[in-house]
Design a protein around this motif. Sequence first.
Motif, PDB file in Angstrom:
ATOM      1  N   SER A  72      -2.224  29.294  67.150  1.00 56.41           N
ATOM      2  CA  SER A  72      -3.537  28.833  67.610  1.00 56.41           C
ATOM      3  C   SER A  72      -4.619  29.071  66.572  1.00 56.41           C
ATOM      4  CB  SER A  72      -3.903  29.521  68.932  1.00 56.41           C
ATOM      5  OG  SER A  72      -2.956  29.174  69.920  1.00 56.41           O
ATOM      6  N   ASN A  75      -4.220  26.289  64.007  1.00 55.01           N
ATOM      7  CA  ASN A  75      -4.632  25.013  64.586  1.00 55.01           C
ATOM      8  C   ASN A  75      -6.085  25.001  65.058  1.00 55.01           C
ATOM      9  OD1 ASN A  75      -2.219  23.624  64.170  1.00 55.01           O
ATOM     10  ND2 ASN A  75      -1.313  24.435  66.041  1.00 55.01           N
ATOM     11  N   CYS A  77      -7.631  26.412  67.647  1.00 61.17           N
ATOM     12  CA  CYS A  77      -7.823  26.170  69.077  1.00 61.17           C
ATOM     13  C   CYS A  77      -8.518  27.371  69.728  1.00 61.17           C
ATOM     14  CB  CYS A  77      -6.490  25.895  69.762  1.00 61.17           C
ATOM     15  SG  CYS A  77      -6.688  25.525  71.519  1.00 61.17           S
ATOM     16  N   CYS A  80      -6.990  28.302  73.288  1.00 61.68           N
ATOM     17  CA  CYS A  80      -5.737  29.066  73.283  1.00 61.68           C
ATOM     18  C   CYS A  80      -5.924  30.449  72.674  1.00 61.68           C
ATOM     19  CB  CYS A  80      -4.640  28.288  72.567  1.00 61.68           C
ATOM     20  SG  CYS A  80      -4.061  26.851  73.523  1.00 61.68           S
ATOM     21  N   THR A 117       3.453  26.711  61.120  1.00 64.56           N
ATOM     22  CA  THR A 117       2.311  25.898  61.548  1.00 64.56           C
ATOM     23  C   THR A 117       1.546  25.360  60.346  1.00 64.56           C
ATOM     24  OG1 THR A 117       2.163  27.281  63.525  1.00 64.56           O
ATOM     25  CG2 THR A 117       0.301  25.831  63.083  1.00 64.56           C
ATOM     26  N   THR A 152       1.442  24.283  69.759  1.00 64.96           N
ATOM     27  CA  THR A 152       0.828  23.168  69.044  1.00 64.96           C
ATOM     28  C   THR A 152       0.442  22.068  70.023  1.00 64.96           C
ATOM     29  OG1 THR A 152       1.974  23.717  67.000  1.00 64.96           O
ATOM     30  CG2 THR A 152       1.174  21.457  67.215  1.00 64.96           C
ATOM     31  N   ASN A 155      -2.616  23.372  71.785  1.00 70.72           N
ATOM     32  CA  ASN A 155      -3.710  23.440  70.813  1.00 70.72           C
ATOM     33  C   ASN A 155      -4.309  22.053  70.607  1.00 70.72           C
ATOM     34  OD1 ASN A 155      -2.153  25.810  68.459  1.00 70.72           O
ATOM     35  ND2 ASN A 155      -3.106  26.203  70.430  1.00 70.72           N
ATOM     36  N   TYR A 156      -3.449  21.069  70.390  1.00 67.70           N
ATOM     37  CA  TYR A 156      -3.933  19.709  70.158  1.00 67.70           C
ATOM     38  C   TYR A 156      -4.626  19.157  71.391  1.00 67.70           C
ATOM     39  CZ  TYR A 156      -1.297  19.307  65.723  1.00 67.70           C
ATOM     40  OH  TYR A 156      -0.813  19.449  64.457  1.00 67.70           O
ATOM     41  N   ASN A 159      -7.997  20.877  71.663  1.00 71.42           N
ATOM     42  CA  ASN A 159      -8.908  20.463  70.597  1.00 71.42           C
ATOM     43  C   ASN A 159      -9.425  19.046  70.831  1.00 71.42           C
ATOM     44  OD1 ASN A 159      -8.752  22.918  69.286  1.00 71.42           O
ATOM     45  ND2 ASN A 159      -7.241  22.235  67.795  1.00 71.42           N
TER      46      ASN A 159
END
Length: 179
Positions: A72, A75, A77, A80, A117, A152, A155-156, A159
């Motif tokens: 996280s 990424n 986020c 998260c 990641t 992920t 996170n996506y 986001n």
Amino acid sequence: MSRIPAIPPEQAAEAARAQLEAVGKSLGMVPNAFRTLANSPAALGGYLALNQATAKSTLSARERETVALATSEVNGCDYCLAAHSLGGRKAGLDAASLLAARRGDLDAFAALARRITERRGRIDDADLAAARAAGLGDAQIVDVIAQVALLTFTNYLNNVAQTELDFPAVAALADAAPL
């Protein structure tokens, strides 16, 4: 304000309603990330299935939270990071360990998750050798990859959706200091 709505459980599609109710019973609340996932009952079901599978993996709760934090952080986020900082505390991570997990230098799990990641799975032989030298077996390596994939995804989602925080916010890594 979220760009994709967090659906109240009572307004969710039939296929998602029971899943959201089960999450609420398990966690004592239905976090906004799950309510956002409920826009797609298929995505919610897929997430919950992988989450349940990874909970039975070779990784302990502490190790799963460590991977979640490292992933996280890379990424970016915030949702998260907030959720898994709370989860990490419940799994036994203190403030300094939470930060080390986010940086990827807490342990071999954090280091591998961060590298996977950062490199979008294209790690080199040295990264894999380092994980093995630190004691991770192939099952643990595959379980780290599964946990990275799970995180992920969320996170996506968070986001893109700009999911509204319903956990205590955490400081950006540059601003954070151990307590």
